[in-house]
Design a protein around this motif. Structure first.
Motif, PDB file in Angstrom:
ATOM      1  N   GLU A  38     -30.893 -68.475  14.225  1.00 10.89           N
ATOM      2  CA  GLU A  38     -31.257 -67.051  14.340  1.00 10.89           C
ATOM      3  C   GLU A  38     -30.002 -66.184  14.427  1.00 10.89           C
ATOM      4  O   GLU A  38     -29.914 -65.131  13.799  1.00 10.89           O
ATOM      5  CB  GLU A  38     -32.127 -66.844  15.571  1.00 10.89           C
ATOM      6  N   ALA A  39     -29.020 -66.636  15.214  1.00  7.21           N
ATOM      7  CA  ALA A  39     -27.771 -65.884  15.349  1.00  7.21           C
ATOM      8  C   ALA A  39     -27.057 -65.780  14.011  1.00  7.21           C
ATOM      9  O   ALA A  39     -26.543 -64.719  13.631  1.00  7.21           O
ATOM     10  CB  ALA A  39     -26.871 -66.564  16.376  1.00  7.21           C
ATOM     11  N   TRP A  40     -27.046 -66.890  13.254  1.00  6.73           N
ATOM     12  CA  TRP A  40     -26.372 -66.896  11.953  1.00  6.73           C
ATOM     13  C   TRP A  40     -27.073 -65.943  10.981  1.00  6.73           C
ATOM     14  O   TRP A  40     -26.446 -65.196  10.245  1.00  6.73           O
ATOM     15  CB  TRP A  40     -26.345 -68.319  11.409  1.00  6.73           C
ATOM     16  N   GLU A  41     -28.391 -65.974  10.983  1.00  8.28           N
ATOM     17  CA  GLU A  41     -29.148 -65.093  10.094  1.00  8.28           C
ATOM     18  C   GLU A  41     -28.951 -63.621  10.460  1.00  8.28           C
ATOM     19  O   GLU A  41     -28.838 -62.767   9.585  1.00  8.28           O
ATOM     20  CB  GLU A  41     -30.628 -65.474  10.125  1.00  8.28           C
ATOM     21  N   GLN A  42     -28.914 -63.339  11.759  1.00  7.59           N
ATOM     22  CA  GLN A  42     -28.690 -61.953  12.185  1.00  7.59           C
ATOM     23  C   GLN A  42     -27.340 -61.439  11.718  1.00  7.59           C
ATOM     24  O   GLN A  42     -27.208 -60.312  11.244  1.00  7.59           O
ATOM     25  CB  GLN A  42     -28.796 -61.849  13.710  1.00  7.59           C
ATOM     26  N   LEU A  43     -26.307 -62.277  11.839  1.00 11.49           N
ATOM     27  CA  LEU A  43     -24.980 -61.883  11.375  1.00 11.49           C
ATOM     28  C   LEU A  43     -24.952 -61.657   9.867  1.00 11.49           C
ATOM     29  O   LEU A  43     -24.314 -60.727   9.379  1.00 11.49           O
ATOM     30  CB  LEU A  43     -23.953 -62.949  11.763  1.00 11.49           C
ATOM     31  N   MET A  44     -25.663 -62.526   9.131  1.00 12.71           N
ATOM     32  CA  MET A  44     -25.745 -62.360   7.683  1.00 12.71           C
ATOM     33  C   MET A  44     -26.352 -61.014   7.323  1.00 12.71           C
ATOM     34  O   MET A  44     -25.840 -60.275   6.487  1.00 12.71           O
ATOM     35  CB  MET A  44     -26.551 -63.510   7.073  1.00 12.71           C
ATOM     36  N   GLU A  45     -27.468 -60.675   8.027  1.00  9.63           N
ATOM     37  CA  GLU A  45     -28.141 -59.404   7.756  1.00  9.63           C
ATOM     38  C   GLU A  45     -27.252 -58.222   8.097  1.00  9.63           C
ATOM     39  O   GLU A  45     -27.193 -57.234   7.377  1.00  9.63           O
ATOM     40  CB  GLU A  45     -29.445 -59.343   8.545  1.00  9.63           C
ATOM     41  N   GLU A  46     -26.522 -58.337   9.191  1.00  9.84           N
ATOM     42  CA  GLU A  46     -25.628 -57.248   9.585  1.00  9.84           C
ATOM     43  C   GLU A  46     -24.539 -57.045   8.552  1.00  9.84           C
ATOM     44  O   GLU A  46     -24.201 -55.914   8.193  1.00  9.84           O
ATOM     45  CB  GLU A  46     -25.004 -57.564  10.945  1.00  9.84           C
ATOM     46  N   GLU A  47     -23.974 -58.147   8.065  1.00  9.62           N
ATOM     47  CA  GLU A  47     -22.896 -58.049   7.086  1.00  9.62           C
ATOM     48  C   GLU A  47     -23.403 -57.496   5.759  1.00  9.62           C
ATOM     49  O   GLU A  47     -22.749 -56.678   5.126  1.00  9.62           O
ATOM     50  CB  GLU A  47     -22.252 -59.422   6.871  1.00  9.62           C
ATOM     51  N   LEU A  48     -24.594 -57.941   5.314  1.00  7.34           N
ATOM     52  CA  LEU A  48     -25.136 -57.437   4.060  1.00  7.34           C
ATOM     53  C   LEU A  48     -25.468 -55.959   4.167  1.00  7.34           C
ATOM     54  O   LEU A  48     -25.312 -55.203   3.226  1.00  7.34           O
ATOM     55  CB  LEU A  48     -26.370 -58.249   3.665  1.00  7.34           C
ATOM     56  N   ASP A  49     -25.934 -55.521   5.358  1.00  5.27           N
ATOM     57  CA  ASP A  49     -26.217 -54.105   5.572  1.00  5.27           C
ATOM     58  C   ASP A  49     -24.957 -53.274   5.444  1.00  5.27           C
ATOM     59  O   ASP A  49     -24.970 -52.138   4.963  1.00  5.27           O
ATOM     60  CB  ASP A  49     -26.826 -53.885   6.964  1.00  5.27           C
TER      61      ASP A  49
END
Length: 404
Positions: A38-49
């Motif tokens: 979940e932490a990894w996915e959240q970081l991915m979403e933040e970076e893509l945003d």
């Protein structure tokens, strides 16, 4: 700091190349934890945003690239081929590859601007070792041996178990509801609720009795009491508010078996603790009667503000007057101590924060008095105790070292 946020910091350090020691060695193992994904996915979403102009590369190519990254290439080989989590893990690794390609510069800049915060965090080393206060968590073991993890059940949920229902209310407490309450109970069916270290829970028994369970407590009870008597078994610590029940004009006894002690409720409100050799009963309201299995001790009656301590090793009972506040404050979110030996204080902290306590020096004369929030940061809690003087603590991972 939540576990997900702790994992996010580890991942940032991983990509910045600053991850060292135990955390670096254990990085592959974190893939087994859903909160890490979940932490990894959240970081991915933040970076893509933050990089919306970036065109997402082909996912198959990204997976090939990340799978052969020296830092994580062994992770996938450790995951069983038939694991239900494998797809999620692959998805997360692909997402992480995107994050690696478009976000590494951002991470390095972030680390440069947050050196102080990172240094403080690196002292923890491993997200698994972060010490947090206890929370509402427990398991119910059904008659057939199957388990219900209450932490994973949402509020306002009804679990159907044939003749009865288990209800998790919006506030997180558990209640029982008989589908056919008028039926006579021919055979008692038992459930057991277990709170781990760092856990607590509130349970409403089928008769309306309310029970607050402290950490490391086991309570065994019928899902529907018979009409003549109510009996349960307990180890650990619990605070009881007993519901009065009348059958054919007579009070229905409520009995709690705790090791070698049998408690019969003649009143309503009390705290019962059974960790180790001592069984400590503290009465707030009403009256209780105590009996002991070996018959070496006479039965005891307790009135409000009285407390008995039964030592199962030497078979002795001690009765004293107390202020019940200090023995029931845990139910209301507080640690409350009055001239309590440090060994007992640290045993309480150990159960609640689920840590190991190691005494490096003898502190037999040290006593502590004070009231502290149970939800305090562990470092601040230990600093508060240190203010008394003559005692020091060292927190290493999930171990607390106590010394002069």
């Amino acid at each position: 700091m939540s576990k997900v946020e702790a994992y996010k910091k580890l991942i940032r350090q991983f990509y910045a190349g600053s991850l060292e020691g135990t955390a670096k060695e254990n990085f592959a193992k974190y893939f087994e934890d859903s909160e890490f994904l979940e932490a990894w996915e959240q970081l991915m979403e933040e970076e893509l945003d933050e990089n919306t102009s970036f065109k997402e590369p082909d996912s198959a190519f990204l997976f090939f690239k990340i799978k052969n990254d020296e830092r994580v290439k062994d992770v996938l080989t450790d995951i069983p081929n038939h694991s239900s989590s494998k797809i999620k893990i692959i998805k997360s690794i692909v997402a992480a590859a995107v994050m690696l390609l478009v976000g590494i510069v951002a991470f390095l800049i972030w680390n440069e601007h947050n050196k102080t915060d990172n240094l403080a965090y690196i002292q923890i080393v491993d997200a698994e070792l972060e010490v947090l206060p206890g929370t509402n968590k427990a398991q119910i073991i059904l008659e057939n041996g199957s388990r219900i993890d209450l932490e994973k059940i949402k509020g306002d949920t009804v679990i159907d178990n044939g003749d009865f229902e288990i209800v998790k209310t919006a506030d997180g407490s558990i209640s029982y509801r008989a589908k056919y309450p008028s039926n006579e109970v021919s055979k008692l069916v038992y459930n057991t609720i277990v709170t781990p270290g760092g856990g607590e829970y509130k349970l409403n028994l089928p008769d309306g009795t309310r029970v607050w369970l402290n950490a490391k407590t086991v309570l065994r009870y019928p899902v529907q009491f018979n009409k003549q008597i109510r009996e349960i078994e307990m180890t650990g610590e619990a605070y009881f508010e007993i519901a009065k029940q009348i059958y054919q004009g007579k009070r229905v006894p409520f009995i709690i078996h705790t090791g070698a002690q049998k408690l019969e409720v003649l009143g309503t409100v009390f705290n019962l603790q059974n960790y180790g050799q001592n069984i400590v009963t503290t009465l707030l309201e009403g009256k209780v009667k105590l009996n002991f299995k070996d018959g070496s001790q006479e039965e005891q009656y307790l009135l409000p503000d009285e407390q008995t301590t039964f030592n199962s090793a030497d078979q002795r009972v001690k009765k004293i007057q107390v202020d019940p506040f200090y023995f029931s404050a845990w139910k209301d979110g507080k640690f409350a101590f009055e001239k309590i030996a440090i060994e007992e204080v640290m045993a309480t902290i150990s159960r609640w924060y689920d840590v190991e306590v190691i005494f490096k020096d003898q502190l037999t004369d040290f006593q502590f008095s004070g009231t502290i929030s149970k939800y305090e940061d562990i470092n601040r809690l230990l600093q508060t105790i240190e203010l008394v003087g003559g005692i020091h603590f060292q927190l290493k991972g999930r171990r607390i070292y106590v010394m002069k």
